[in-house]
Design a protein around this motif. Sequence first.
Motif, short mmCIF file in Angstrom:
data_model
loop_
_atom_site.label_atom_id
_atom_site.label_comp_id
_atom_site.label_asym_id
_atom_site.label_seq_id
_atom_site.Cartn_x
_atom_site.Cartn_y
_atom_site.Cartn_z
N GLY A 162 0.76 -1.24 0.00
CA GLY A 162 0.00 0.00 0.00
C GLY A 162 0.79 1.29 0.00
N ALA A 163 2.07 1.25 0.37
CA ALA A 163 2.84 2.50 0.38
C ALA A 163 3.13 2.95 -1.04
CB ALA A 163 4.14 2.32 1.15
N HIS A 164 2.97 4.26 -1.29
CA HIS A 164 3.35 4.83 -2.58
C HIS A 164 4.87 4.98 -2.67
CE1 HIS A 164 -0.90 6.18 -2.41
NE2 HIS A 164 -0.83 6.04 -3.71
N GLN A 165 5.50 5.30 -1.52
CA GLN A 165 6.95 5.42 -1.48
C GLN A 165 7.51 4.92 -0.16
OE1 GLN A 165 7.18 9.51 -3.35
NE2 GLN A 165 9.25 8.75 -3.77
N ALA A 166 8.72 4.34 -0.24
CA ALA A 166 9.37 3.81 0.96
C ALA A 166 10.70 4.52 1.17
CB ALA A 166 9.58 2.31 0.81
N PHE A 167 11.05 4.71 2.44
CA PHE A 167 12.31 5.35 2.81
C PHE A 167 13.01 4.49 3.83
CE2 PHE A 167 9.15 8.46 1.66
CZ PHE A 167 9.82 9.33 0.81
N ASN A 168 14.36 4.44 3.76
CA ASN A 168 15.13 3.67 4.73
C ASN A 168 15.52 4.58 5.89
OD1 ASN A 168 17.02 2.19 6.22
ND2 ASN A 168 17.67 1.05 4.41
N HIS A 169 14.99 4.32 7.08
CA HIS A 169 15.28 5.22 8.20
C HIS A 169 16.69 5.05 8.75
CE1 HIS A 169 14.44 1.91 10.96
NE2 HIS A 169 13.21 1.80 10.50
N ARG A 170 17.49 4.16 8.15
CA ARG A 170 18.91 4.08 8.50
C ARG A 170 19.77 4.99 7.61
NH1 ARG A 170 18.97 -0.02 12.12
NH2 ARG A 170 17.30 -1.50 11.84
N ASP A 171 19.16 5.49 6.54
CA ASP A 171 19.86 6.44 5.66
C ASP A 171 19.92 7.79 6.38
OD1 ASP A 171 20.34 8.50 3.89
OD2 ASP A 171 18.90 7.84 2.38
N PRO A 172 21.14 8.35 6.57
CA PRO A 172 21.25 9.59 7.36
C PRO A 172 20.45 10.77 6.78
CG PRO A 172 23.41 8.91 6.47
CD PRO A 172 22.44 7.82 6.13
N ASN A 173 20.17 10.73 5.50
CA ASN A 173 19.43 11.84 4.87
C ASN A 173 17.96 11.56 4.63
OD1 ASN A 173 21.80 13.43 4.63
ND2 ASN A 173 22.40 12.23 2.84
N TYR A 174 17.42 10.53 5.29
CA TYR A 174 16.07 10.12 4.92
C TYR A 174 15.01 11.19 5.21
CZ TYR A 174 14.06 8.90 9.52
OH TYR A 174 13.53 8.94 10.77
N ILE A 175 15.20 12.00 6.25
CA ILE A 175 14.24 13.07 6.56
C ILE A 175 14.18 14.06 5.39
CG2 ILE A 175 13.71 15.00 8.10
CD1 ILE A 175 13.27 12.49 9.59
N GLU A 176 15.35 14.39 4.86
CA GLU A 176 15.41 15.31 3.70
C GLU A 176 14.69 14.70 2.50
OE1 GLU A 176 16.26 18.40 4.06
OE2 GLU A 176 16.68 17.80 6.13
N ARG A 177 14.88 13.40 2.31
CA ARG A 177 14.23 12.71 1.18
C ARG A 177 12.71 12.78 1.31
NH1 ARG A 177 18.65 8.35 0.25
NH2 ARG A 177 20.11 9.78 -0.74
N ILE A 178 12.20 12.60 2.54
CA ILE A 178 10.75 12.69 2.75
C ILE A 178 10.27 14.11 2.45
CG2 ILE A 178 8.89 12.55 4.47
CD1 ILE A 178 10.53 10.32 5.88
N LYS A 179 11.04 15.12 2.90
CA LYS A 179 10.67 16.52 2.62
C LYS A 179 10.62 16.78 1.12
CE LYS A 179 12.13 18.76 6.92
NZ LYS A 179 13.25 19.43 7.61
N GLU A 180 11.60 16.24 0.39
CA GLU A 180 11.61 16.41 -1.07
C GLU A 180 10.35 15.80 -1.68
OE1 GLU A 180 15.25 14.62 -2.58
OE2 GLU A 180 16.43 15.92 -1.24
#
Length: 330
Positions: free
Chosen positions: A194-212
């Motif tokens: 069901g997720a449209h997009q997935a992010f790896n929360h171990r990636d140090p820049n993942y918060i920035e990726r979510i903001k993008e």
Amino acid sequence: AMAATMRVMRAVRVFEFGGPEVLKLQSDVLVPVPKENQVLIKVHACGVNPVETYIRSGTYARKPALPYTPGSDVSGVIEGVGEHVTAFKKGDRVFTLETVSGGYAEYAVAAANRVFPLPDKLDFRQGAALAVPYFTAYRALFQKGCAKAGECVLVHGASGGVGLAACQIARACGLKVLGTAGTEEGMNVILRNGAHQAFNHRDPNYIERIKECTGPGGVDIIIEMLSNVNLDSDLQLLACAGRVMVVGCRGRIEINPRDTMSKESSIIGVSLFLATEEERQECATALLDGIEAGWLKPVVGLEYPLEKVSKAHEDIICSTGARGKMVLLL
């Protein structure tokens, strides 16, 4: 009647609070007898939830009287019913939200109003992955989070039991769904559910990726499984009038309350334990409808026999990445 009361079973018993080693499998526990408005279930599978490890350790707000048997969401077959029970009969396939006697056992007694029919589409392993995760996800999204179609939801820790439930429900109800996981495998599971997009929360820049991904608007709702780690950054990700639903927490965290003022955002705690009878029935109706429609499919992760229960409790807290709901098989 006497013979029936003397039957014994295998069940996990906790005689003192502590680490996973206090879970003792015993083979001479008396099979409980259902009182009025209760049913006796032959357990085929039982879900393992993080909260059961907190209760077992003795550090949690709820402390059962010792000794006790953990476990609330079982699936199995009705073995017998107490007085005044009309909704179920011997032989019915069911799943439970809570039990009276404890679910880590061959038989369990439950209040009839905490028991629901298990549709034929699902097997017993999936049945044990239903109640606590899906009721919690539904409550967090709709009963407490007031989610609406078209809103954007971030499921923080989406590859576990509650997380996958939240992804499936949110997607089916027309939300834009973003999820985080800690492994490549976890990310793939999220995207399949069901997720449209997935992010790896171990990636140090993942918060920035979510903001993008969300742009200047931000996220309307965050379903948060690890608020003691993420709450501060969650507040940065929210849209105006956004809300963080606190589903899981393992400690303290420092935040700046001003972050809630700038967006008029909310931090809302979620406790399935506080749901009313009406709210539980609403959850059950929505879930059974989702199973019927075909979008609600519990993902079963790690499976353990009853004798490996201590390992299960260790793994649910220490494992590097969840992928579905952990269950005990009987």
